[in-house]
Design a protein around this motif. Structure first.
Motif, PDB file in Angstrom:
ATOM      1  N   LEU A  89      33.498  18.047 -22.287  1.00 48.36           N
ATOM      2  CA  LEU A  89      32.393  18.170 -23.220  1.00 48.36           C
ATOM      3  C   LEU A  89      31.074  18.398 -22.490  1.00 48.36           C
ATOM      4  O   LEU A  89      30.289  19.279 -22.838  1.00 48.36           O
ATOM      5  N   LEU A  90      30.828  17.590 -21.432  1.00 50.82           N
ATOM      6  CA  LEU A  90      29.592  17.748 -20.669  1.00 50.82           C
ATOM      7  C   LEU A  90      29.547  19.116 -19.988  1.00 50.82           C
ATOM      8  O   LEU A  90      28.486  19.739 -19.899  1.00 50.82           O
ATOM      9  N   ASP A 118      26.462  25.841 -21.939  1.00 45.15           N
ATOM     10  CA  ASP A 118      25.575  26.387 -22.964  1.00 45.15           C
ATOM     11  C   ASP A 118      24.121  26.362 -22.502  1.00 45.15           C
ATOM     12  O   ASP A 118      23.354  27.301 -22.747  1.00 45.15           O
ATOM     13  N   GLU A 119      23.732  25.265 -21.819  1.00 43.54           N
ATOM     14  CA  GLU A 119      22.364  25.166 -21.310  1.00 43.54           C
ATOM     15  C   GLU A 119      22.089  26.263 -20.284  1.00 43.54           C
ATOM     16  O   GLU A 119      21.023  26.891 -20.293  1.00 43.54           O
ATOM     17  N   ASN A 147      19.649  33.536 -20.446  1.00 44.92           N
ATOM     18  CA  ASN A 147      19.176  34.498 -21.447  1.00 44.92           C
ATOM     19  C   ASN A 147      17.655  34.475 -21.548  1.00 44.92           C
ATOM     20  O   ASN A 147      17.006  35.520 -21.667  1.00 44.92           O
ATOM     21  N   SER A 148      17.075  33.259 -21.500  1.00 47.50           N
ATOM     22  CA  SER A 148      15.618  33.149 -21.561  1.00 47.50           C
ATOM     23  C   SER A 148      14.960  33.792 -20.352  1.00 47.50           C
ATOM     24  O   SER A 148      13.973  34.520 -20.477  1.00 47.50           O
ATOM     25  N   ALA A 149      15.531  33.509 -19.157  1.00 50.56           N
ATOM     26  CA  ALA A 149      14.973  34.094 -17.934  1.00 50.56           C
ATOM     27  C   ALA A 149      15.108  35.609 -17.944  1.00 50.56           C
ATOM     28  O   ALA A 149      14.196  36.330 -17.520  1.00 50.56           O
TER      29      ALA A 149
END
Length: 377
Positions: A136-137, A143-144, A150-152
């Protein structure tokens, strides 16, 4: 987590530096009675005994009598083949999960002992819980990372587009500057033309020479403003412009003198393009005015690459250079200008020819501006 361990001729105690810090339990037993020769800290914690309470004691006194491990120990010692064991033992409040591997320790071709590595021990639900939490982690972390990537990437794309926009704006502004400089120079040429009409004959030639030089610079800025890069000038196109303008201003349609251009696909930086154009204009004008007293001949403007240099040559098939003692070609000021332009290019000039054999002026200068050093006035 099961791993394979080859049989060895040496005691694993020789490798205790590695096993002492291992997170899993490891022990080595010797002989048919399985005497403990080595036990790492993880093994001692597993059975709840101090190191001194373990070393030198038979393993069967440390393990439960019903433990399948004792049976496997005898089998490994007898057959020399490794064994593995996995089981869930009933325990309160939840089952206890065991997993371990046994390897023979070989010396002189025979089994001298057995090594045990405990791969897993603990309540089964805790193992499953730990695995689930790790998965899970890991998924959340993935995802993080994807979101951060994607943001970068979006930010990078925006920066690239902004930089491209600024570069396009800078190019457009530079071209506009070149275009305005050209227009201003053409105004100066027009003013000179008007002044020539009112100038006494003895001074007309001086005004005409000045007009030709300024026209050459104007043609240069026109080419720069049309260039896609705006920082370099195609030499072939520049020579064609010089030839066309000289043919119009000095020769006319009925002249027997022709100007041809022979140039490779070369470019020159805008900082040296001005002295380059003025040099060609000066040499070609001198040839047209002094090499063909009969009014018939050929002037060739050529540019080629030679190694890391550009070779510019202005050649005519006219009367040639005068013999020593027979005077010199008119145009002392023109010769001074030529020397200045050659120096600004960082080049060297060679003049050759003989009476009746035409004249050739060759200038070699560095291909790139950096190699030429800073231009001198």
């Amino acid at each position: 987590m099961t791993s394979s361990m080859p049989a060895t001729r040496h005691s694993i105690a020789d490798l205790s530096g590695s096993f002492d810090i291992a997170p899993w339990a490891v022990t080595e037993l010797s002989g048919e009675t399985h005497i403990v020769r080595y036990a790492n800290p993880a093994f001692c914690r597993l059975i709840g005994k101090a190191h001194d309470e373990v070393i030198g004691r038979p393993f069967d006194g440390l393990a439960p009598k019903t433990d399948e491990c004792l049976t496997l120990l005898d089998r490994v010692y007898r057959t020399g083949a490794a064994e593995s064991y996995t089981a869930a033992e009933k325990a309160a409040p939840l089952p206890l999960f065991f997993s371990y591997t046994l390897w023979p320790v070989v010396a002189d071709g025979r089994t001298a002992g057995v090594m045990i590595q405990v791969n897993e021990t603990g309540p089964l639900h805790e193992t499953r819980k730990a695995i689930s939490e790790a998965l899970l982690l890991g998924a959340l972390r993935q995802d993080e990372l994807i979101e951060a990537a994607n943001s970068a990437n979006a930010q990078l794309q925006a920066e690239v587009q902004e930089r491209q926009r600024r570069e396009e704006d800078a190019k457009a502004l530079t071209k506009e500057v070149w275009h305005r400089v050209k227009n201003n120079l053409q105004i100066v040429v027009a003013l000179l033309a008007n002044e020539i009409k009112r100038t006494p004959e003895p001074w007309v030639q001086g005004y005409l020479a000045m007009q030709d030089r300024i026209s050459a610079i104007a043609r240069l800025y026109d080419l720069i403003s049309q260039s896609t890069l705006g920082q370099t000038v195609p030499i072939g196109a520049y020579l064609e412009e010089v030839a066309a303008t000289l043919s119009t201003s000095l020769l006319g349609d009925s002249s027997g003198i022709r100007i041809v251009v022979e140039a490779e696909a070369l470019e020159i930086d805008s900082e040296r393009a001005v002295p380059f154009g003025l040099l060609v204009n000066e040499l070609a004008t001198n040839a047209i005015k002094h090499a063909f007293p009969a009014g018939v001949g050929l002037v060739t403007l050529a540019a080629h690459r030679t190694g890391n240099e550009i070779e510019l040559s202005v050649t005519d098939d006219g009367i040639g250079m005068p013999a020593p003692g027979q005077g010199s070609t008119p145009g002392k000021h023109g010769s001074d200008y030529v020397a200045i332009f050659v120096r600004q290019l960082g080049g060297a000039l060679v003049r050759s020819g003989a009476p009746g054999a035409g004249t050739s002026v060759t200038i070699r200068f560095p291909l790139s501006f950096g190699a030429a050093g800073s231009a001198n006035p």
